[in-house]
Design a protein around this motif. Structure first.
Motif, PDB file in Angstrom:
ATOM      1  N   UNK A   1      -7.164   0.490   8.036  1.00 49.65           N
ATOM      2  CA  UNK A   1      -7.028  -0.751   8.800  1.00 49.65           C
ATOM      3  C   UNK A   1      -5.607  -0.926   9.302  1.00 49.65           C
ATOM      4  N   UNK A   2      -4.637  -0.638   8.442  1.00 53.77           N
ATOM      5  CA  UNK A   2      -3.228  -0.772   8.819  1.00 53.77           C
ATOM      6  C   UNK A   2      -2.870   0.155   9.977  1.00 53.77           C
TER       7      UNK A   2
ATOM      8  N   UNK B   1       6.673   4.116  10.985  1.00 55.36           N
ATOM      9  CA  UNK B   1       5.768   3.097  11.512  1.00 55.36           C
ATOM     10  C   UNK B   1       4.388   3.203  10.865  1.00 55.36           C
ATOM     11  N   UNK B   2       3.907   4.424  10.712  1.00 55.13           N
ATOM     12  CA  UNK B   2       2.557   4.616  10.176  1.00 55.13           C
ATOM     13  C   UNK B   2       2.462   4.288   8.692  1.00 55.13           C
TER      14      UNK B   2
ATOM     15  N   UNK C   1      -2.793   3.364  16.000  1.00 56.36           N
ATOM     16  CA  UNK C   1      -3.122   4.772  15.807  1.00 56.36           C
ATOM     17  C   UNK C   1      -4.624   4.988  15.948  1.00 56.36           C
ATOM     18  N   UNK C   2      -4.996   6.104  16.559  1.00 53.24           N
ATOM     19  CA  UNK C   2      -6.398   6.478  16.680  1.00 53.24           C
ATOM     20  C   UNK C   2      -6.771   7.318  15.475  1.00 53.24           C
ATOM     21  N   UNK C   3      -7.803   6.902  14.741  1.00 54.25           N
ATOM     22  CA  UNK C   3      -8.139   7.556  13.477  1.00 54.25           C
ATOM     23  C   UNK C   3      -9.604   7.979  13.440  1.00 54.25           C
TER      24      UNK C   3
ATOM     25  N   UNK D   1       0.853  -1.181   0.000  1.00 53.91           N
ATOM     26  CA  UNK D   1       0.000   0.000   0.000  1.00 53.91           C
ATOM     27  C   UNK D   1       0.897   1.242   0.000  1.00 53.91           C
ATOM     28  N   UNK D   2       0.847   2.004  -1.071  1.00 55.33           N
ATOM     29  CA  UNK D   2       1.749   3.134  -1.270  1.00 55.33           C
ATOM     30  C   UNK D   2       1.090   4.440  -0.850  1.00 55.33           C
TER      31      UNK D   2
END
Length: 233
Positions: free
Chosen positions: A103-104, A192-193, A110-112, A1-2
């Protein structure tokens, strides 16, 4: 996923004046449109698919209400929190699979918020829509970018921009300099993200754009090269 760099926000009390200022410097700029849900409007300076969005407020009441309710999850959060400071603020990374990225990020802790669908009306009445995903900085204490998905491939988007006379010969956008309190923390959080590769100890690679973190700046900067000259905005 880019993920790739998409655009950066420059808050201005008068985006039309910013448009004129950069036209006088030799850049091609255009009027964007309005965002009724946010109470904002913009003008744009594109370098291909990458661009600077000169963002201004059209309706202060709408703007303040939206940010009061959602301040941790808006692309204008730093504008609101920093009392309408003029200059560079947050930036967006682009993906073509925002659900998978969502999802990743959640799986990484992470809180999104989102993805959410937004739209704006252009001067000619045409409606442009996109999806946004916002990332809270509670996990990293590093200001995080927001994510945009235009719902089309880069090739399709480039064709649309060319057909709409949005693009001019503005050279190449080479680098985003990101003002942070701690470079090591920022590098770790972004890597990381978004699983980005390192260019050097202070820089990550976003396709053809470098993302350089620095503790020496008070706000973000954009580096553009055109006709052999380097401009820092």
């Amino acid at each position: 996923m880019t993920v790739l760099f998409d655009h950066i926000i420059y808050f201005s009390e008068d985006p039309s004046a910013m448009k004129d200022e950069y036209e006088q410097k030799g850049f091609y700029t255009v009027t964007g449109g309005t965002h009724d849900i946010w109470g904002t409007y913009n003008t744009l300076l594109h370098c291909g698919l990458y661009y600077i969005e000169f963002l201004g407020i059209k309706n202060r009441q709408t703007f303040e209400k939206y940010n009061e309710d959602n301040v941790d999850y808006t692309l204008m959060s730093s504008i609101y929190k920093e009392n309408y400071r003029e200059g560079m603020h947050n930036f967006a990374l682009r993906t073509t699979d925002i659900e998978a990225l969502s999802t990743s990020l959640e799986n990484s802790g992470f809180e999104i918020d989102g993805p959410r669908t937004f739209k704006r009306e252009k001067e000619n009445g045409e409606v442009v829509s996109w999806k946004l995903l916002f990332i809270k900085d509670n996990k990293t204490n590093v200001p995080m970018p927001f994510i945009i998905d235009w719902g089309m491939s880069d090739e399709e988007r480039l064709e649309n921009l060319e057909a709409g006379s949005i693009l001019g010969d503005n050279g190449k956008l080479l680098e985003i300099k990101v003002a942070v309190e701690n470079v090591d923390n920022a590098i770790h959080a972004f890597a990381e993200a978004f699983h980005l590769n390192k260019h050097d100890e202070n820089t990550l690679e976003l396709g053809k754009v470098r993302l350089t973190f620095t503790e020496e700046l008070q706000e973000n900067q954009v580096v553009i090269e055109t006709d052999g000259e380097t401009f820092i905005i």
